[in-house]
Design a protein around this motif. Structure first.
Motif, PDB file in Angstrom:
ATOM      1  N   ASP A 134       1.086  -1.269   0.409  1.00  0.00           N
ATOM      2  CA  ASP A 134       0.008  -0.300   0.016  1.00  0.00           C
ATOM      3  C   ASP A 134       0.768   1.215  -0.125  1.00  0.00           C
ATOM      4  O   ASP A 134       2.102   1.249   0.151  1.00  0.00           O
ATOM      5  N   ALA A 135       0.120   2.618  -0.031  1.00  0.00           N
ATOM      6  CA  ALA A 135       1.147   3.641  -0.359  1.00  0.00           C
ATOM      7  C   ALA A 135       2.421   4.378   0.794  1.00  0.00           C
ATOM      8  O   ALA A 135       3.254   4.212   1.121  1.00  0.00           O
ATOM      9  N   ASP A 136       1.462   3.810   1.729  1.00  0.00           N
ATOM     10  CA  ASP A 136       1.843   4.029   3.198  1.00  0.00           C
ATOM     11  C   ASP A 136       4.182   3.071   3.714  1.00  0.00           C
ATOM     12  O   ASP A 136       5.199   3.440   3.756  1.00  0.00           O
ATOM     13  N   ARG A 137       3.076   1.863   3.327  1.00  0.00           N
ATOM     14  CA  ARG A 137       4.266   0.606   3.225  1.00  0.00           C
ATOM     15  C   ARG A 137       5.171   1.026   1.615  1.00  0.00           C
ATOM     16  O   ARG A 137       7.192   0.891   2.055  1.00  0.00           O
ATOM     17  N   PHE A 138       4.987   0.932   0.951  1.00  0.00           N
ATOM     18  CA  PHE A 138       5.930   1.957   0.650  1.00  0.00           C
ATOM     19  C   PHE A 138       6.509   2.969  -0.169  1.00  0.00           C
ATOM     20  O   PHE A 138       7.618   2.577  -0.227  1.00  0.00           O
ATOM     21  N   ILE A 139       6.283   4.173   0.503  1.00  0.00           N
ATOM     22  CA  ILE A 139       6.777   4.957   0.897  1.00  0.00           C
ATOM     23  C   ILE A 139       7.955   4.605   1.970  1.00  0.00           C
ATOM     24  O   ILE A 139       9.530   5.049   1.994  1.00  0.00           O
ATOM     25  N   GLU A 140       7.285   3.683   2.800  1.00  0.00           N
ATOM     26  CA  GLU A 140       8.222   3.251   3.866  1.00  0.00           C
ATOM     27  C   GLU A 140       9.353   2.407   3.340  1.00  0.00           C
ATOM     28  O   GLU A 140      10.496   2.592   3.949  1.00  0.00           O
ATOM     29  N   ARG A 141       9.029   1.668   2.580  1.00  0.00           N
ATOM     30  CA  ARG A 141      10.661   1.184   1.910  1.00  0.00           C
ATOM     31  C   ARG A 141      11.356   1.525   1.464  1.00  0.00           C
ATOM     32  O   ARG A 141      12.534   1.516   0.979  1.00  0.00           O
ATOM     33  N   CYS A 142      10.865   2.442   0.249  1.00  0.00           N
ATOM     34  CA  CYS A 142      11.845   2.958  -0.345  1.00  0.00           C
ATOM     35  C   CYS A 142      12.805   4.330   0.417  1.00  0.00           C
ATOM     36  O   CYS A 142      13.757   4.610  -0.158  1.00  0.00           O
ATOM     37  N   ALA A 143      12.373   4.931   1.632  1.00  0.00           N
ATOM     38  CA  ALA A 143      12.907   5.842   2.279  1.00  0.00           C
ATOM     39  C   ALA A 143      13.602   5.314   2.748  1.00  0.00           C
ATOM     40  O   ALA A 143      15.247   5.336   3.288  1.00  0.00           O
ATOM     41  N   ALA A 144      13.770   3.483   3.725  1.00  0.00           N
ATOM     42  CA  ALA A 144      14.486   2.578   3.458  1.00  0.00           C
ATOM     43  C   ALA A 144      15.921   2.579   3.038  1.00  0.00           C
ATOM     44  O   ALA A 144      16.925   2.557   2.853  1.00  0.00           O
ATOM     45  N   SER A 145      15.539   2.470   1.310  1.00  0.00           N
ATOM     46  CA  SER A 145      16.394   2.091   0.540  1.00  0.00           C
ATOM     47  C   SER A 145      17.681   2.929   0.288  1.00  0.00           C
ATOM     48  O   SER A 145      18.345   3.384   0.431  1.00  0.00           O
ATOM     49  N   LEU A 146      17.008   4.313   0.790  1.00  0.00           N
ATOM     50  CA  LEU A 146      17.769   5.306   1.169  1.00  0.00           C
ATOM     51  C   LEU A 146      19.092   5.368   1.676  1.00  0.00           C
ATOM     52  O   LEU A 146      20.430   6.221   1.920  1.00  0.00           O
ATOM     53  N   GLU A 147      18.854   4.456   3.034  1.00  0.00           N
ATOM     54  CA  GLU A 147      19.751   4.461   4.344  1.00  0.00           C
ATOM     55  C   GLU A 147      20.883   3.216   4.279  1.00  0.00           C
ATOM     56  O   GLU A 147      20.454   1.987   3.615  1.00  0.00           O
TER      57      GLU A 147
END
Length: 409
Positions: A134-147
């Protein structure tokens, strides 16, 4: 004219709506995408999709266009879609990526869709994500991929560079499996297990269970010959179920697909299975026959096999299996005794969790058994617990029951 004016007035609004979501690069090449990311100092998000993938279509239609998703992804990433399959309907934009798509698939072992690849601004791969969200989880995953600390490939590089402490190996093995990088997951798992003095600790049994998929895996012997130790950690019957599944995949299923579509050589299969796995041969053969005949839509043999299996091993059937067997009896068997037996299986299937689909099976069996009042009550319960199309289906069944219709063969 009024229609044209009205359409013209909508166009700016449509453009605004489209701009709210993720912006994907079009008419460009992989080299140009990497060059743009480097210039803008942005990460690269690559949506590896296929034309037949349902979750891929869902993400494109429902998640990528959302404003919150667009706000985050457009600020942090250069986004590009790469079609991994090839069709007769492909346009030039897709065709110009054919070679790059093949190379991406090979280099990063794309085996599931959608797979999202994350590259650093310098073009180096840093992470991968599998499946929709879902949108929130997708953003969370993509944010983690920046770390960096949460990126998969830098962790893998540490392993390849020589880091081999047990805590790191265990964590990396699980991460590699989560990322569908099976080859590296198995390599790391093997290194981890080679360092363990006691494989029967709770932590190690859980680990071995995740990484035992064939009879050649190190953990298989544990499940086959030391089931009692395994079951103390995983639960009753878990070791036997693992061995049964692996034996079926290796010894039975490959021999069910005959070249000339003739019946399987059940006697030959059973002889070989008994020689290799005498303790589970009977159960494995009965269960395999159920699965084969249900798949082959051989009603008589399916019913006979289900009844035989349930008579001997019904106590091992999980709720999903109980429901599937009961539904097959509803569809294929008209014998009153058979239907009564299936009613007992069906009732067990939702004893601890009233799943609407399982309750619907029970109601249908009651109706077929001539217990209309009970059938109506249970179908109404199933309908009230269900939602959407499932609820509509049960409403339709309820109406047929009320009218006294026969709706099975």
């Amino acid at each position: 004219m009024k229609k044209l004016l009205l359409l013209a007035s909508w166009l700016p609004l449509m453009a605004v709506a489209q701009d709210k979501g993720m912006h994907f690069e079009h008419g460009t090449t992989w080299a140009e995408v990497k060059a743009k990311a480097k210039t803008e100092n942005k990460y690269i998000f690559v949506d590896c999709y296929t034309t037949w993938c349902g979750p891929c279509k869902y993400m494109s239609a429902n998640i990528f266009p959302q404003e919150s998703v667009g706000n985050f992804m457009n600020a942090k990433y250069v986004n590009v879609k790469v079609q991994m399959d090839q069709t007769d309907k492909d346009g030039e934009d897709v065709k110009k990526w054919y070679a790059d798509a093949k190379q991406i698939e090979k280099d990063y072992s794309i085996r599931a869709y959608p797979t999202f690849l994350i590259f650093a601004p310098n073009g180096e791969i840093v992470d991968r994500q599998i499946g929709g969200a879902d949108a929130d989880r997708f953003i969370e995953r993509c944010a983690a991929s920046l770390e960096p600390s949460k990126q998969y490939y830098p962790q893998l590089a540490k392993y390849q560079g020589g880091q081999k402490d047990t805590a790191f190996l265990r964590k990396l093995a699980y991460l590699a499996m989560e990322k569908y990088d099976n080859a590296n997951a198995n390599l790391v798992a093997k290194d981890y297990l080679s360092q363990q003095k006691d494989l029967y600790t709770p932590v190690n049994i859980e680990f071995v269970s995740r990484f035992t998929q064939s009879s050649k895996d190190p953990g298989f012997d544990m499940f086959l010959h030391h089931a009692d130790k395994v079951n103390k950690v995983l639960g009753a019957g878990k070791a036997e179920a693992k061995v049964l599944a692996i034996a079926a995949n290796e010894e039975v299923y490959p021999r069910l697909r005959t070249k000339d579509n003739t019946a399987p050589d059940w006697a030959g299969i059973e002889k070989d299975v008994k020689a290799k796995y005498p303790g589970i041969a009977e159960e494995l053969m009965l269960k395999s026959k159920v699965q084969y005949y249900v798949f082959a839509k051989d009603a008589n043999n399916a019913v006979t096999s289900i009844v035989a299996y349930m008579k001997k091993y019904g106590h091992k059937a999980d709720p999903q299996a109980l429901n599937e067997y009961a539904w097959t009896i509803f569809e294929k068997c008209n014998d009153a005794k058979c239907i009564e037996e299936a009613l007992e299986w069906s009732k067990r299937s939702f004893k601890d969790n009233e799943i609407p689909a399982f309750m619907d099976t029970y109601a249908n069996l009651l109706y077929k058994a001539g217990k209309k009042a009970d059938a109506l009550a249970w179908e109404e319960k199933a309908m009230n617990k269900a939602e959407g199309d499932e609820k509509k289906n049960y409403e339709s069944t309820l109406e047929k029951m009320k009218k006294g219709e026969k709706y099975w063969d």
